[in-house]
Design an enzyme around this catalytic site. Sequence first.
Site, PDB file in Angstrom:
ATOM      1  N   SER A  19      15.606  41.505  20.293  1.00 54.99           N
ATOM      2  CA  SER A  19      16.677  41.068  21.194  1.00 54.99           C
ATOM      3  C   SER A  19      16.209  39.891  22.043  1.00 54.99           C
ATOM      4  CB  SER A  19      17.124  42.221  22.096  1.00 54.99           C
ATOM      5  OG  SER A  19      17.697  43.258  21.341  1.00 54.99           O
ATOM      6  N   GLU A  20      15.004  40.017  22.610  1.00 55.35           N
ATOM      7  CA  GLU A  20      14.412  38.910  23.378  1.00 55.35           C
ATOM      8  C   GLU A  20      12.899  38.882  23.227  1.00 55.35           C
ATOM      9  OE1 GLU A  20      18.295  39.546  25.636  1.00 55.35           O
ATOM     10  OE2 GLU A  20      16.617  40.922  25.283  1.00 55.35           O
ATOM     11  N   THR A  21      12.347  37.702  23.471  1.00 53.97           N
ATOM     12  CA  THR A  21      10.909  37.476  23.577  1.00 53.97           C
ATOM     13  C   THR A  21      10.677  36.713  24.871  1.00 53.97           C
ATOM     14  OG1 THR A  21      10.580  37.416  21.185  1.00 53.97           O
ATOM     15  CG2 THR A  21       8.908  36.342  22.534  1.00 53.97           C
TER      16      THR A  21
ATOM     17  N   PHE B 136      13.855  34.155  25.753  1.00 56.46           N
ATOM     18  CA  PHE B 136      14.587  33.635  24.600  1.00 56.46           C
ATOM     19  C   PHE B 136      15.103  34.781  23.741  1.00 56.46           C
ATOM     20  CE2 PHE B 136      12.212  29.968  25.849  1.00 56.46           C
ATOM     21  CZ  PHE B 136      12.888  28.858  25.366  1.00 56.46           C
TER      22      PHE B 136
ATOM     23  N   HIS C 122      15.960  43.875  30.295  1.00 54.38           N
ATOM     24  CA  HIS C 122      14.801  44.543  29.680  1.00 54.38           C
ATOM     25  C   HIS C 122      13.621  43.590  29.508  1.00 54.38           C
ATOM     26  CE1 HIS C 122      15.098  43.272  25.374  1.00 54.38           C
ATOM     27  NE2 HIS C 122      13.967  43.912  25.221  1.00 54.38           N
TER      28      HIS C 122
END
Length: 301
Positions: free
Chosen positions: A50-52, A73, A84
């Site tokens: 979902s994100e980094t 991102f 999160h």
Amino acid sequence: MTKPARRLSMTQWDVFSSRPLEGNSLAVIHDARGLTDTEMQALAKEMNLSETTFILPRDAATERERGIRVRIFTVQEELPFAGHPTLGTAFALRAQSGAEKIALELNVGQVPVHFEDSNGKPPFGEMTQIDPTFVMQHDREAVARATGLRPEHLDDSLPIETVSTGVPFTVTPLKSLAVMQNLQIDLNRAAEYLARTAGKFFYFVTRETVDREARLHARMLFYNGEDPATGSAAGCTAAWIVAHGVAKPDERVLIEQGVEMKRPSRIFVRASFHSKSSDNRVVNVRVGGNSVEIMRGELYL
């Protein structure tokens, strides 16, 4: 002679859970100095989560004053804020320092995270998001057309409302858990509607829950599929439930998410009521939970 590979230390965390293989996964790049925007976006795509997040260390004095610089991102874009990733990155930093409070400087501004340790339980982190903006309320018929839901599926006792604590989510209450569990929406039509009404994504909630301890059951469908836990949307929802009497001011309540994906997440939210506030009735939005490290390693570029 080949160019030496750059080595980037990374860890992966399951956020909003104290158990491995639950919650929402997050990759954290611990020193992203020297990476270009294009490289960060490509690495987020490579991680395919979902994100980094990318930590950009600075001198100690700057970090004390402004916070630790972090960029977030998705597989497709940079976000000014996300829940999160903020919580998970703070846990990753705390693993190195043991600090009781960590402040992150995100594109949306500074977000502090406080930690609680008690009685041998897993550490609990709670972020304070920026104060909410209540953007607009929506016509149920229009939302039904935009999502492909039936009007009778929408809970008419609560408003459909776009709220932002950094990213605007359109909080959409549904009548039943059964509707939520079988939720399917037209993502293209939904995106077109949201673009016209200043929302980023729909966040669907219902007061019928799987866990009796939970106040709301939630789902968030978007261009990368489904999100197991959406802390930014949960912050918007914290403001929304206090504004509309679903929770009392400063009452910490549980939102369950990710159940249908078999990635159950436990998101704890609360917000304050400020009767003298001229812009928003609700302030001091807090979103918290646990995080567990699941992986560590190096990336080579």
